[in-house]
Scaffold this motif. Structure first.
Motif, short mmCIF file in Angstrom:
data_model
loop_
_atom_site.label_atom_id
_atom_site.label_comp_id
_atom_site.label_asym_id
_atom_site.label_seq_id
_atom_site.Cartn_x
_atom_site.Cartn_y
_atom_site.Cartn_z
N ILE A 86 0.86 -1.18 0.00
CA ILE A 86 0.00 0.00 0.00
C ILE A 86 0.89 1.23 0.00
N ASP A 87 0.65 2.14 -0.94
CA ASP A 87 1.46 3.35 -0.98
C ASP A 87 0.84 4.48 -0.17
N LYS A 88 -0.20 4.16 0.56
CA LYS A 88 -0.82 5.14 1.47
C LYS A 88 -0.87 4.48 2.84
N PRO A 89 0.19 4.62 3.63
CA PRO A 89 0.26 3.87 4.88
C PRO A 89 -0.80 4.24 5.91
N TYR A 90 -1.53 5.31 5.68
CA TYR A 90 -2.63 5.62 6.60
C TYR A 90 -3.79 4.65 6.37
N ASN A 91 -3.72 3.82 5.32
CA ASN A 91 -4.76 2.83 5.05
C ASN A 91 -4.26 1.42 5.36
N VAL A 92 -3.43 1.31 6.37
CA VAL A 92 -2.91 0.00 6.78
C VAL A 92 -4.08 -0.85 7.26
N PRO A 93 -4.15 -2.10 6.79
CA PRO A 93 -5.26 -2.93 7.23
C PRO A 93 -5.23 -3.22 8.72
N GLN A 94 -6.39 -3.32 9.28
CA GLN A 94 -6.53 -3.77 10.66
C GLN A 94 -6.82 -5.26 10.57
N PHE A 95 -5.88 -6.08 11.05
CA PHE A 95 -6.06 -7.53 11.01
C PHE A 95 -6.99 -7.96 12.13
N HIS A 96 -7.87 -8.90 11.81
CA HIS A 96 -8.82 -9.39 12.81
C HIS A 96 -8.52 -10.82 13.22
N LYS A 97 -8.36 -11.68 12.25
CA LYS A 97 -8.18 -13.10 12.54
C LYS A 97 -7.15 -13.66 11.58
N LEU A 98 -6.31 -14.56 12.08
CA LEU A 98 -5.38 -15.24 11.21
C LEU A 98 -5.19 -16.65 11.72
N GLY A 99 -4.91 -17.55 10.80
CA GLY A 99 -4.73 -18.94 11.19
C GLY A 99 -4.65 -19.84 9.98
N TRP A 100 -4.68 -21.11 10.27
CA TRP A 100 -4.54 -22.13 9.24
C TRP A 100 -5.91 -22.59 8.75
N GLU A 101 -5.99 -22.81 7.45
CA GLU A 101 -7.15 -23.43 6.82
C GLU A 101 -6.62 -24.74 6.26
N GLY A 102 -6.88 -25.82 6.94
CA GLY A 102 -6.26 -27.09 6.58
C GLY A 102 -4.80 -27.09 7.03
#
Length: 132
Positions: A82-98
């Motif tokens: 992203i070339d606009k760092p004010y739009n950094v994603p807010q991560f909610h959930k992460l993990g394995w799928e299989g």
């Protein structure tokens, strides 16, 4: 420099902020980190995955990085930059799928609020020397 504008409005000493900024530049400080500071083990205990972030003044990128069970890097895939760092994603959930796919869910807010699901799959390398 949005912070300089705020400091000027508040009457703060701009030289202190500029000195701190110039010190960071001189020391080549980088804001690179593992999200949550760790790797995540696969359900079959054969791999790890992590989210590596690079956050600069005018740039943000994140990668899903896969490791073997000894934490040797297997592969690294850029998921988004992203070339606009004010739009950094807010991560909610992460993990394995299989056992071979790692996912991240998150939200970006500019120009509109948008939900995302990012996924990456481990690319298995063919280790058959005979080519069969």
């Amino acid at each position: 420099f949005g912070l300089l504008e705020i400091a000027d409005q508040k009457g703060w000493d701009l030289n202190l902020l500029l000195d701190a900024y110039n010190c960071c530049i001189a020391k080549n400080l980088k804001n690179e980190y593992w999200f949550k500071g760790k790797y995540f083990k696969s359900p079959d205990n054969k791999h790890y995955a992590g989210v590596y972030c690079i956050h600069d003044i005018d740039y943000f990128a994140f990668y899903i990085v896969f490791f073997d069970n000894r934490k040797n890097e297997i592969t690294r895939k850029e998921i988004s930059s992203i070339d606009k760092p004010y739009n950094v994603p807010q991560f909610h959930k992460l993990g394995w799928e299989g056992t071979d796919t790692f996912f991240i869910t998150g939200t970006t807010y500019v120009p509109v609020k948008k939900q995302h699901i990012w996924k990456s799959k481990i690319e298995r390398r063919n280790t058959n020397k005979g080519g069969k």
